[in-house]
Design a protein around this motif. Structure first.
Motif, PDB file in Angstrom:
ATOM      1  N   GLY A 170       0.834  -1.146   0.033  1.00 37.42           N
ATOM      2  CA  GLY A 170      -0.051   0.078  -0.103  1.00 37.42           C
ATOM      3  C   GLY A 170       0.945   1.354   0.038  1.00 37.42           C
ATOM      4  N   MET A 171       0.236   2.300   0.576  1.00 38.99           N
ATOM      5  CA  MET A 171       0.989   3.680   0.431  1.00 38.99           C
ATOM      6  C   MET A 171       1.550   3.760   1.872  1.00 38.99           C
ATOM      7  N   LEU A 172       2.809   4.516   1.857  1.00 41.09           N
ATOM      8  CA  LEU A 172       3.328   4.793   3.110  1.00 41.09           C
ATOM      9  C   LEU A 172       2.919   5.911   3.916  1.00 41.09           C
ATOM     10  N   ILE A 173       2.661   5.531   5.312  1.00 39.38           N
ATOM     11  CA  ILE A 173       2.160   6.419   6.094  1.00 39.38           C
ATOM     12  C   ILE A 173       3.024   6.621   7.361  1.00 39.38           C
ATOM     13  N   SER A 174       4.086   6.514   7.190  1.00 38.04           N
ATOM     14  CA  SER A 174       5.125   6.849   8.534  1.00 38.04           C
ATOM     15  C   SER A 174       5.579   8.012   8.344  1.00 38.04           C
ATOM     16  N   SER A 175       5.410   8.655   9.432  1.00 38.48           N
ATOM     17  CA  SER A 175       5.969  10.080   9.848  1.00 38.48           C
ATOM     18  C   SER A 175       7.514   9.885   9.751  1.00 38.48           C
ATOM     19  N   PRO A 176       8.486  10.950   9.022  1.00 34.37           N
ATOM     20  CA  PRO A 176       7.678  11.994   8.376  1.00 34.37           C
ATOM     21  C   PRO A 176       7.585  12.062   6.977  1.00 34.37           C
ATOM     22  N   LYS A 177       7.709  10.877   6.261  1.00 33.99           N
ATOM     23  CA  LYS A 177       7.591  10.803   5.025  1.00 33.99           C
ATOM     24  C   LYS A 177       6.560  10.667   4.122  1.00 33.99           C
ATOM     25  N   GLY A 178       5.563  10.076   4.972  1.00 35.43           N
ATOM     26  CA  GLY A 178       4.398   9.688   4.382  1.00 35.43           C
ATOM     27  C   GLY A 178       3.026   9.906   5.344  1.00 35.43           C
ATOM     28  N   SER A 179       2.017  10.099   4.611  1.00 38.37           N
ATOM     29  CA  SER A 179       0.645  10.693   5.355  1.00 38.37           C
ATOM     30  C   SER A 179      -0.496  10.260   4.417  1.00 38.37           C
ATOM     31  N   PHE A 180      -1.669   9.752   4.831  1.00 38.78           N
ATOM     32  CA  PHE A 180      -2.867   9.661   3.983  1.00 38.78           C
ATOM     33  C   PHE A 180      -3.583  10.943   4.335  1.00 38.78           C
ATOM     34  N   GLU A 181      -4.219  11.542   3.281  1.00 37.83           N
ATOM     35  CA  GLU A 181      -4.898  12.840   3.774  1.00 37.83           C
ATOM     36  C   GLU A 181      -6.249  12.775   2.371  1.00 37.83           C
ATOM     37  N   LEU A 182      -7.323  13.068   3.021  1.00 39.50           N
ATOM     38  CA  LEU A 182      -8.442  13.145   2.241  1.00 39.50           C
ATOM     39  C   LEU A 182      -9.238  14.545   2.475  1.00 39.50           C
ATOM     40  N   ARG A 183      -9.584  15.150   1.478  1.00 40.16           N
ATOM     41  CA  ARG A 183     -10.185  16.608   1.800  1.00 40.16           C
ATOM     42  C   ARG A 183     -11.678  16.881   1.225  1.00 40.16           C
ATOM     43  N   ASN A 184     -12.269  17.653   1.880  1.00 40.79           N
ATOM     44  CA  ASN A 184     -13.792  18.094   1.505  1.00 40.79           C
ATOM     45  C   ASN A 184     -14.732  17.020   1.206  1.00 40.79           C
ATOM     46  N   GLN A 185     -14.830  16.110   2.375  1.00 40.29           N
ATOM     47  CA  GLN A 185     -15.652  14.969   2.381  1.00 40.29           C
ATOM     48  C   GLN A 185     -16.976  15.390   2.897  1.00 40.29           C
ATOM     49  N   ARG A 186     -18.051  14.881   2.253  1.00 41.39           N
ATOM     50  CA  ARG A 186     -19.444  15.485   2.295  1.00 41.39           C
ATOM     51  C   ARG A 186     -20.249  14.561   3.150  1.00 41.39           C
ATOM     52  N   ILE A 187     -20.735  15.129   4.327  1.00 39.57           N
ATOM     53  CA  ILE A 187     -22.065  14.492   4.971  1.00 39.57           C
ATOM     54  C   ILE A 187     -23.419  14.914   4.588  1.00 39.57           C
ATOM     55  N   ARG A 188     -24.002  14.121   4.079  1.00 33.28           N
ATOM     56  CA  ARG A 188     -25.349  14.508   3.337  1.00 33.28           C
ATOM     57  C   ARG A 188     -26.319  14.804   4.580  1.00 33.28           C
ATOM     58  N   PRO A 189     -27.417  15.666   4.034  1.00 33.20           N
ATOM     59  CA  PRO A 189     -28.449  15.988   5.206  1.00 33.20           C
ATOM     60  C   PRO A 189     -29.126  14.839   5.550  1.00 33.20           C
ATOM     61  N   THR A 190     -29.601  15.279   6.787  1.00 33.22           N
ATOM     62  CA  THR A 190     -30.252  13.971   7.694  1.00 33.22           C
ATOM     63  C   THR A 190     -31.631  14.304   8.204  1.00 33.22           C
ATOM     64  N   SER A 191     -32.375  13.501   8.840  1.00 31.92           N
ATOM     65  CA  SER A 191     -33.553  13.915   9.330  1.00 31.92           C
ATOM     66  C   SER A 191     -33.434  15.007  10.355  1.00 31.92           C
ATOM     67  N   LEU A 192     -34.671  16.137  10.438  1.00 40.85           N
ATOM     68  CA  LEU A 192     -34.550  17.055  11.287  1.00 40.85           C
ATOM     69  C   LEU A 192     -34.340  16.611  12.947  1.00 40.85           C
ATOM     70  N   ASP A 193     -34.509  15.371  13.334  1.00 41.76           N
ATOM     71  CA  ASP A 193     -34.381  14.822  14.558  1.00 41.76           C
ATOM     72  C   ASP A 193     -33.221  14.400  14.755  1.00 41.76           C
ATOM     73  N   THR A 194     -32.242  14.512  13.825  1.00 41.63           N
ATOM     74  CA  THR A 194     -30.759  13.957  14.203  1.00 41.63           C
ATOM     75  C   THR A 194     -30.214  14.838  15.116  1.00 41.63           C
ATOM     76  N   GLU A 195     -29.360  14.145  16.012  1.00 42.65           N
ATOM     77  CA  GLU A 195     -28.848  14.688  17.314  1.00 42.65           C
ATOM     78  C   GLU A 195     -27.216  14.484  17.061  1.00 42.65           C
ATOM     79  N   ARG A 196     -26.904  13.379  16.440  1.00 45.87           N
ATOM     80  CA  ARG A 196     -25.316  13.106  16.200  1.00 45.87           C
ATOM     81  C   ARG A 196     -25.162  12.301  14.902  1.00 45.87           C
TER      82      ARG A 196
END
Length: 246
Positions: A170-196
């Motif tokens: 897979g991809m290297l994630i050992s500091s300080p040479k590697g890191s996995f990063e994912l940006r701008n991930q969307r949480i979709r709308p939910t029902s109005l009674d959502t608490e968490r």
């Protein structure tokens, strides 16, 4: 699975510095394409309000970021660090409502704590991430649940770095040479009674048994992240930001 408190300060600075240093191009991310009360007079009332707020509070919502330090059996002194934070499109976590989309970014990295932070990289055990999976569920007043976010992918194909250092593990994630990063991930709308909204991260990793060696062990690293959703009929406000920005 246990929390690594002693390394928290160093890892926090390192990971957040990496996250903040990465900037995007000039194309733009268009989220629209996707979908005074008086003080209580009685001490008991104040205590009750404080207790209710404490119940609602989550680390992500309260601090504007979430970071965990995890160890797994067989990989002693390897610290696995998940870091999550809201993006600039929806930065005010106290205004995350059921309606409207919410956006977050996250990183995942490993630190070999058996070696000093600035020790030569060749003396540290390498860790590779092969697959990343994220599931979600909601906590609601009605008891019904939804899945507003999901991910299941080969890590090196979706990470922010277009050319991560990779092997058959897979991809290297050992500091300080590697890191996995994912940006701008969307949480979709939910029902109005959502608490968490509760996100559950599962990473499949391969850890070198000794620095420079050819033997690896395979482990899964899981983390559950609760996010407070505040009651409102308003939509969560979403700002346009560069597509690769945080």
């Amino acid at each position: 699975m246990s929390t690594r408190r002693t390394f928290r300060a160093v890892a926090t600075g390192g990971v957040l510095a990496l996250v903040l240093s990465l900037t995007g191009g000039c194309s733009f991310f268009d989220p629209s394409r996707q979908d005074a009360e008086p003080e209580a007079a009685e001490t008991t009332a104040v205590a009750s309000a404080d207790a209710e707020e404490e119940v609602r509070a989550t680390q992500f919502t309260r601090d504007g970021t979430f970071q965990s330090h995890i160890s797994v059996k067989g990989a002693e002194d390897v610290d696995f660090v998940y870091t999550l934070y809201p993006t600039k499109s929806t930065p005010r976590t106290n205004e995350w409502y059921p309606r409207g989309s919410k956006y977050f970014s996250f990183t995942f990295q490993a630190y070999d704590l058996a070696r000093p932070l600035r020790a030569p990289f060749a003396t540290k055990r390498r860790v590779y991430l092969s697959r990343i999976k994220v599931t979600s569920s909601t906590v609601t007043e009605s008891g019904a649940t939804q899945q507003p976010y999901s991910l299941d992918a080969v890590a090196k194909k979706i990470t922010f770095d277009p050319e991560p250092e990779s092997t058959r593990y897979g991809m290297l994630i050992s500091s300080p040479k590697g890191s996995f990063e994912l940006r701008n991930q969307r949480i979709r709308p939910t029902s109005l009674d959502t608490e968490r909204v509760v996100l559950t991260f599962t990473a499949t990793v391969h850890v070198q048994t000794r620095a420079g060696g050819s033997d690896y062990i395979t482990r899964t690293v899981r983390q559950r992240v609760p996010i407070t959703i505040f009651p409102s009929t308003e939509k969560t406000a979403v700002a346009d930001i560069p597509i690769n920005a945080n």
